[in-house]
Design an enzyme around this catalytic site. Sequence first.
Site, mmCIF file in Angstrom:
data_model
loop_
_atom_site.group_PDB
_atom_site.id
_atom_site.type_symbol
_atom_site.label_atom_id
_atom_site.label_comp_id
_atom_site.label_asym_id
_atom_site.label_seq_id
_atom_site.Cartn_x
_atom_site.Cartn_y
_atom_site.Cartn_z
ATOM 1 N N GLU A 271 28.616 -101.946 -62.748
ATOM 2 C CA GLU A 271 29.665 -102.834 -62.234
ATOM 3 C C GLU A 271 29.082 -104.014 -61.454
ATOM 4 O O GLU A 271 29.716 -105.059 -61.327
ATOM 5 C CB GLU A 271 30.633 -102.032 -61.334
ATOM 6 C CG GLU A 271 31.436 -101.009 -62.119
ATOM 7 C CD GLU A 271 32.247 -100.078 -61.237
ATOM 8 O OE1 GLU A 271 33.445 -99.893 -61.494
ATOM 9 O OE2 GLU A 271 31.682 -99.513 -60.270
ATOM 10 N N GLY B 45 41.170 -97.251 -64.354
ATOM 11 C CA GLY B 45 42.013 -96.739 -65.434
ATOM 12 C C GLY B 45 43.408 -97.332 -65.276
ATOM 13 O O GLY B 45 43.918 -97.441 -64.159
ATOM 14 N N ILE C 234 40.779 -89.752 -63.858
ATOM 15 C CA ILE C 234 42.090 -89.409 -64.419
ATOM 16 C C ILE C 234 42.026 -89.517 -65.943
ATOM 17 O O ILE C 234 41.711 -90.584 -66.489
ATOM 18 C CB ILE C 234 43.192 -90.332 -63.837
ATOM 19 C CG1 ILE C 234 43.181 -90.285 -62.294
ATOM 20 C CG2 ILE C 234 44.559 -89.953 -64.394
ATOM 21 C CD1 ILE C 234 43.371 -88.913 -61.672
ATOM 22 N N MET D 192 38.307 -94.764 -57.863
ATOM 23 C CA MET D 192 37.815 -93.685 -57.013
ATOM 24 C C MET D 192 37.239 -94.135 -55.670
ATOM 25 O O MET D 192 36.665 -93.324 -54.950
ATOM 26 C CB MET D 192 36.789 -92.848 -57.804
ATOM 27 C CG MET D 192 37.374 -92.290 -59.095
ATOM 28 S SD MET D 192 36.216 -91.406 -60.154
ATOM 29 C CE MET D 192 35.980 -89.906 -59.235
ATOM 30 N N GLU D 193 37.391 -95.428 -55.333
ATOM 31 C CA GLU D 193 36.768 -95.917 -54.093
ATOM 32 C C GLU D 193 37.649 -96.849 -53.259
ATOM 33 O O GLU D 193 37.506 -96.919 -52.028
ATOM 34 C CB GLU D 193 35.454 -96.687 -54.399
ATOM 35 C CG GLU D 193 34.356 -95.866 -55.037
ATOM 36 C CD GLU D 193 34.538 -95.694 -56.548
ATOM 37 O OE1 GLU D 193 35.244 -96.524 -57.172
ATOM 38 O OE2 GLU D 193 33.995 -94.720 -57.104
ATOM 39 N N ASP E 172 39.931 -98.238 -69.315
ATOM 40 C CA ASP E 172 40.531 -97.138 -70.082
ATOM 41 C C ASP E 172 41.979 -96.947 -69.633
ATOM 42 O O ASP E 172 42.409 -97.552 -68.656
ATOM 43 C CB ASP E 172 39.740 -95.833 -69.862
ATOM 44 C CG ASP E 172 39.671 -95.471 -68.388
ATOM 45 O OD1 ASP E 172 38.677 -95.798 -67.757
ATOM 46 O OD2 ASP E 172 40.640 -94.903 -67.855
HETATM 47 N N1 ADE Z 1 37.668 -95.737 -63.174
HETATM 48 C C1 ADE Z 1 37.784 -96.180 -64.446
HETATM 49 N N2 ADE Z 1 38.601 -95.395 -65.158
HETATM 50 C C2 ADE Z 1 39.030 -94.411 -64.326
HETATM 51 C C3 ADE Z 1 39.871 -93.300 -64.470
HETATM 52 N N3 ADE Z 1 40.460 -93.033 -65.638
HETATM 53 N N4 ADE Z 1 40.070 -92.495 -63.403
HETATM 54 C C4 ADE Z 1 39.473 -92.757 -62.221
HETATM 55 N N5 ADE Z 1 38.654 -93.798 -62.026
HETATM 56 C C5 ADE Z 1 38.431 -94.633 -63.061
#
Ligand code: ADE
Length: 239
Positions: free
Chosen positions: A11, A77, A161, A181-182, A205
Amino acid sequence: MIGIICALQEELKEIRSAMEPDGELSFSGVDYYLGKLEGVDVVCAVCGVGKVFAAICAQTMILKFRPELILNVGVAGSLSPSLRVADVVIARQLVQHDMDVTALGEPRGKILGSDIRFIPTTESVRDEFFSAIMTLNAAGAFGGKEIKALQGTVASGDQFISSKGQKQLIAEEFGALACEMEGAAIAQVCYVNKLPFCVIRAISDSADSSAHMDYPHFVALAALNTSKVVREFLKNRKK
Ligand code: ADE
């Protein structure tokens, strides 16, 4: 100085390679890269995945480098049919979707003993990001394709997720557009330090059953898009 925090090397890669480097320092296993990006003094770091690493990095960055603003940049995501791979979400507010003291009568995401649930990002910074993306779209900077830029809630938690059920739960409970996640951890650190911050993420995603396949495929494209946005944002700051 502006602080830039990414979770993964992938990233930060494009941002780092565009920087004029001016040294590195290491604290608690995290490297902090100093330099100029688009003429602006920056300190960048790869914090690692998850809220604890993110918080360690943000607090250290604040104490050691005194940035005037922290940006959390990376991929996410999508929780919304309106946001597809390579589109960008500018977080209006952050929440921890896995903070759960509902058994004590608090709403999901609320941090017991504080007033913290949704933490707003800095409005002027959001606006600057939005106009940077509009400029880049007009210039055909995203491979000639227009990307969508939405502002809304981003939900963070220590979970990748990858199922329709998990995705729906977070989208409905928090009205969130994207998950990662951060961001909410960095938001909390900036909030208690009264420091301006923003979170900007490109979609890698759809946070559903295809997420584990899409993520490795699209992470580089998504990261490239956010790096373009950050560079344009900094260019305008220098003006
Ligand atoms: N970062 C990128 N895709 C993610 C996902 N599906 N869940 C959590 N963090 C992510």
